[in-house]
Design an enzyme around this catalytic site. Structure first.
Site, PDB file in Angstrom:
ATOM      1  N   GLY A   1      -7.125  10.067   0.151  1.00  0.00           N
ATOM      2  CA  GLY A   1      -7.518  10.911   1.261  1.00  0.00           C
ATOM      3  C   GLY A   1      -7.530  12.392   0.959  1.00  0.00           C
ATOM      4  O   GLY A   1      -7.721  13.209   1.861  1.00  0.00           O
TER       5      GLY A   1
ATOM      6  N   GLU B   1      -3.312   2.761  -7.074  1.00  0.00           N
ATOM      7  CA  GLU B   1      -3.742   3.830  -6.182  1.00  0.00           C
ATOM      8  C   GLU B   1      -2.773   5.002  -6.306  1.00  0.00           C
ATOM      9  O   GLU B   1      -1.698   4.987  -5.706  1.00  0.00           O
ATOM     10  CB  GLU B   1      -3.825   3.345  -4.730  1.00  0.00           C
TER      11      GLU B   1
ATOM     12  N   SER C   1      -9.680   7.894  -3.209  1.00  0.00           N
ATOM     13  CA  SER C   1     -10.864   8.738  -3.054  1.00  0.00           C
ATOM     14  C   SER C   1     -12.076   8.187  -3.795  1.00  0.00           C
ATOM     15  O   SER C   1     -12.824   8.922  -4.446  1.00  0.00           O
ATOM     16  CB  SER C   1     -10.565  10.181  -3.501  1.00  0.00           C
TER      17      SER C   1
ATOM     18  N   GLY D   1     -10.926   3.196   0.735  1.00  0.00           N
ATOM     19  CA  GLY D   1     -10.319   3.623   1.986  1.00  0.00           C
ATOM     20  C   GLY D   1     -11.351   4.122   2.970  1.00  0.00           C
ATOM     21  O   GLY D   1     -12.154   3.366   3.516  1.00  0.00           O
TER      22      GLY D   1
ATOM     23  N   HIS E   1       0.846  -1.184   0.000  1.00  0.00           N
ATOM     24  CA  HIS E   1       0.000   0.000   0.000  1.00  0.00           C
ATOM     25  C   HIS E   1       0.888   1.243   0.000  1.00  0.00           C
ATOM     26  O   HIS E   1       1.977   1.243   0.567  1.00  0.00           O
ATOM     27  CB  HIS E   1      -0.912  -0.005   1.230  1.00  0.00           C
TER      28      HIS E   1
END
Length: 236
Positions: free
Chosen positions: A160, A154, A199, A220, A84
């Protein structure tokens, strides 16, 4: 690093809703290690899978504080996220470390979700495709050929922040990921899902999931509440 015992009510709500109206897709939750077994117990005999957020590349030994893939499997997990962006950026994990973790997951019987993605600086420099191709080529161990796994794209700058790439950008990178996967492991990975993460919300999920080569979402913050997560699931 979100989730305490009190938050297990969200799992119960998700399981209950999906029992009444089954999802049109696979659904998995990847909680902190402290909640894996309790979530697995609650999701037992349902279609909700449970995974870990990370695992050690080591099978066992004197690695205080680490959690092995075998420990996650023992707690009821069937999959695990590796590489990640928060691990790569915040903990300095290299492609080699990510590949070792994916190998450890495979050996423990877990399906790894291998994450790749570029930073804002790399994206602005036009290096997104180059970066993710390199990460795919170097983060997927050869042992994954013919085995269940997924790759998740990602973009670091979209996590975020509320920012998302254009649908055209997402398609371009996902096609590059697919090409690199095939180059690395052969045509057998042509059907392996490539997830998009960054997002993802109920109001943009349908458009993102309709993009060619997007085979799912790595969600997330919107997965912390059953109602929000269900909105994304129903968009699949």
């Amino acid at each position: 690093m979100n989730g305490l015992a009190a938050d297990l009510a969200e799992v119960d709500a998700l399981v209950s809703e999906l029992a009444n109206e089954p999802a049109p897709c696979r659904v998995a939750l990847c909680p902190p290690a402290t909640l894996v077994q309790r979530m697995a117990d609650r999701a037992k005999d349902t279609l909700v899978e449970i995974g870990g957020q990370d695992c050690s590349p080591e099978a066992k030994g004197a690695f205080t504080g680490d959690v092995s893939a075998a420990m996650l499997a023992d707690a009821g997990a069937t999959l695990v996220i590796v590489g990640h962006s928060e691990r790569r950026q915040g903990h300095g994990e290299t492609d080699a470390v990510v590949a070792a973790k994916a190998q450890a997951a495979f050996e423990a019987g877990l399906a790894p979700i291998v994450c790749v993605g570029e930073t804002l600086e790399q994206q602005e420099a036009g290096q997104a495709v180059e970066v993710v191709r390199r990460q795919v080529m170097q983060s997927l161990p050869a042992a994954l050929e013919g085995q269940p796994f997924a790759v998740a794209y990602e973009p670091v700058w979209a996590i975020g922040t509320g920012l998302t790439p254009t649908l055209q950008q997402i398609e371009e990178v996902h096609r590059a990921v697919r090409s690199a996967m095939i180059e690395r492991l052969g045509l057998g990975v042509a059907a392996v899902p490539i997830l998009y993460g960054g997002s993802v919300k109920p109001d943009n999920a349908a458009d993102i999931l309709a993009v060619p080569e997007v085979g799912g979402a790595l969600v997330g913050g919107a997965s912390l509440k059953a109602a929000d997560f269900l909105g994304i699931i129903r968009a699949a």
